[in-house]
Design an enzyme around this catalytic site. Structure first.
Site, PDB file in Angstrom:
ATOM      1  N   ASN A  95      15.376   9.869  27.866  1.00 33.69           N
ATOM      2  CA  ASN A  95      15.096   8.452  28.085  1.00 33.69           C
ATOM      3  C   ASN A  95      13.920   8.334  29.037  1.00 33.69           C
ATOM      4  O   ASN A  95      13.792   9.134  29.963  1.00 33.69           O
ATOM      5  CB  ASN A  95      16.321   7.754  28.680  1.00 33.69           C
ATOM      6  CG  ASN A  95      17.555   7.908  27.809  1.00 33.69           C
ATOM      7  OD1 ASN A  95      17.475   7.797  26.600  1.00 33.69           O
ATOM      8  ND2 ASN A  95      18.686   8.188  28.419  1.00 33.69           N
ATOM      9  N   HIS A 148      19.058  15.510  27.379  1.00 35.16           N
ATOM     10  CA  HIS A 148      20.480  15.604  27.060  1.00 35.16           C
ATOM     11  C   HIS A 148      20.618  16.420  25.786  1.00 35.16           C
ATOM     12  O   HIS A 148      20.008  16.079  24.770  1.00 35.16           O
ATOM     13  CB  HIS A 148      21.081  14.217  26.784  1.00 35.16           C
ATOM     14  CG  HIS A 148      21.024  13.267  27.928  1.00 35.16           C
ATOM     15  ND1 HIS A 148      22.116  12.978  28.698  1.00 35.16           N
ATOM     16  CD2 HIS A 148      20.003  12.527  28.423  1.00 35.16           C
ATOM     17  CE1 HIS A 148      21.781  12.089  29.613  1.00 35.16           C
ATOM     18  NE2 HIS A 148      20.496  11.801  29.468  1.00 35.16           N
ATOM     19  N   ARG A 193      26.331  20.781  33.043  1.00 36.37           N
ATOM     20  CA  ARG A 193      27.164  19.825  32.306  1.00 36.37           C
ATOM     21  C   ARG A 193      27.035  18.418  32.901  1.00 36.37           C
ATOM     22  O   ARG A 193      27.012  18.260  34.110  1.00 36.37           O
ATOM     23  CB  ARG A 193      28.619  20.262  32.335  1.00 36.37           C
ATOM     24  CG  ARG A 193      28.799  21.597  31.669  1.00 36.37           C
ATOM     25  CD  ARG A 193      30.235  21.913  31.294  1.00 36.37           C
ATOM     26  NE  ARG A 193      30.300  23.292  30.837  1.00 36.37           N
ATOM     27  CZ  ARG A 193      29.810  23.743  29.691  1.00 36.37           C
ATOM     28  NH1 ARG A 193      29.248  22.905  28.862  1.00 36.37           N
ATOM     29  NH2 ARG A 193      29.894  25.023  29.368  1.00 36.37           N
ATOM     30  N   ASP A 194      26.963  17.430  32.013  1.00 37.62           N
ATOM     31  CA  ASP A 194      26.927  16.032  32.438  1.00 37.62           C
ATOM     32  C   ASP A 194      28.264  15.679  33.072  1.00 37.62           C
ATOM     33  O   ASP A 194      29.314  16.095  32.575  1.00 37.62           O
ATOM     34  CB  ASP A 194      26.644  15.136  31.227  1.00 37.62           C
ATOM     35  CG  ASP A 194      26.277  13.720  31.619  1.00 37.62           C
ATOM     36  OD1 ASP A 194      27.144  13.011  32.170  1.00 37.62           O
ATOM     37  OD2 ASP A 194      25.130  13.325  31.375  1.00 37.62           O
ATOM     38  N   ILE A 195      28.234  14.907  34.165  1.00 36.18           N
ATOM     39  CA  ILE A 195      29.494  14.555  34.840  1.00 36.18           C
ATOM     40  C   ILE A 195      30.269  13.468  34.096  1.00 36.18           C
ATOM     41  O   ILE A 195      31.444  13.261  34.367  1.00 36.18           O
ATOM     42  CB  ILE A 195      29.275  14.137  36.311  1.00 36.18           C
ATOM     43  CG1 ILE A 195      28.372  12.907  36.409  1.00 36.18           C
ATOM     44  CG2 ILE A 195      28.733  15.296  37.126  1.00 36.18           C
ATOM     45  CD1 ILE A 195      28.344  12.292  37.795  1.00 36.18           C
ATOM     46  N   GLU A 217      17.849   6.309  33.876  1.00 36.84           N
ATOM     47  CA  GLU A 217      18.560   5.992  35.115  1.00 36.84           C
ATOM     48  C   GLU A 217      18.086   6.819  36.299  1.00 36.84           C
ATOM     49  O   GLU A 217      18.137   6.362  37.429  1.00 36.84           O
ATOM     50  CB  GLU A 217      20.063   6.183  34.909  1.00 36.84           C
ATOM     51  CG  GLU A 217      20.646   5.213  33.899  1.00 36.84           C
ATOM     52  CD  GLU A 217      22.118   5.447  33.629  1.00 36.84           C
ATOM     53  OE1 GLU A 217      22.725   6.331  34.269  1.00 36.84           O
ATOM     54  OE2 GLU A 217      22.656   4.743  32.760  1.00 36.84           O
ATOM     55  N   VAL A 218      17.667   8.054  36.048  1.00 33.90           N
ATOM     56  CA  VAL A 218      17.229   8.947  37.123  1.00 33.90           C
ATOM     57  C   VAL A 218      15.750   9.261  36.915  1.00 33.90           C
ATOM     58  O   VAL A 218      15.373   9.749  35.851  1.00 33.90           O
ATOM     59  CB  VAL A 218      18.060  10.259  37.133  1.00 33.90           C
ATOM     60  CG1 VAL A 218      17.593  11.180  38.254  1.00 33.90           C
ATOM     61  CG2 VAL A 218      19.544   9.958  37.283  1.00 33.90           C
ATOM     62  N   HIS A 247      14.761  14.648  32.254  1.00 37.49           N
ATOM     63  CA  HIS A 247      15.938  15.406  31.828  1.00 37.49           C
ATOM     64  C   HIS A 247      16.163  15.197  30.337  1.00 37.49           C
ATOM     65  O   HIS A 247      15.889  14.146  29.787  1.00 37.49           O
ATOM     66  CB  HIS A 247      17.180  15.027  32.636  1.00 37.49           C
ATOM     67  CG  HIS A 247      17.505  13.570  32.662  1.00 37.49           C
ATOM     68  ND1 HIS A 247      16.764  12.646  33.372  1.00 37.49           N
ATOM     69  CD2 HIS A 247      18.514  12.873  32.083  1.00 37.49           C
ATOM     70  CE1 HIS A 247      17.311  11.442  33.234  1.00 37.49           C
ATOM     71  NE2 HIS A 247      18.360  11.549  32.439  1.00 37.49           N
TER      72      HIS A 247
END
Length: 127
Positions: A97, A112, A34-36, A105-106, A110
């Site tokens: 992304n 989503h 789960r995304d924080i 960002e990372v 990944h």
């Protein structure tokens, strides 16, 4: 501009067990959690366990087994979270992304998986 893989990125730390996560599903090649900071009622990140920076890096360099295992885990997450179309659900959005223009960002690939509500327009253009 290419992103180099950073062994100290947050997802690498999650994979090494240095940072806890709320696991949704896992297999030999990928982890879903789960995304924080969720942007939808269902917001799960799926990451490969290998060192891939972006979708294009993963698609070009991952083994067939990694690509298949990653894709199968994405399908498992959709079913488990109740957003998959196979059960007549309303749907979901899958977003990745890449690079600065993609607002990545990372520097670890990944995906989503987001759903549980109408997701709105794909992109809002800015001048």
């Amino acid at each position: 501009m290419a992103f180099d893989y950073d062994d100290n990125n947050i997802f690498a730390k999650i994979l090494r067990g240095e940072i806890p996560n709320n696991t949704v599903a896992e297999n030999d090649v990928a982890l879903a959690f789960r995304d924080i900071a969720p942007k939808a009622p269902v917001h799960v990140l799926v990451i490969p366990k290998g060192k891939y920076v972006s979708f294009d890096d993963f698609s070009a360099n991952a083994s067939d087994a990694e690509i298949a295992g990653f894709s199968r885990l994405c399908a498992e997450v959709c079913a488990k979270e109740g957003v998959g179309l196979d059960a007549g659900n309303a749907g979901f959005r899958a977003i990745t992304n890449a690079g600065p223009d993609g607002v990545q960002e990372v520097p670890h690939y990944h995906l989503h998986i987001m759903g549980g509500r109408m997701m709105g327009p794909m992109v809002l253009l800015r001048d």
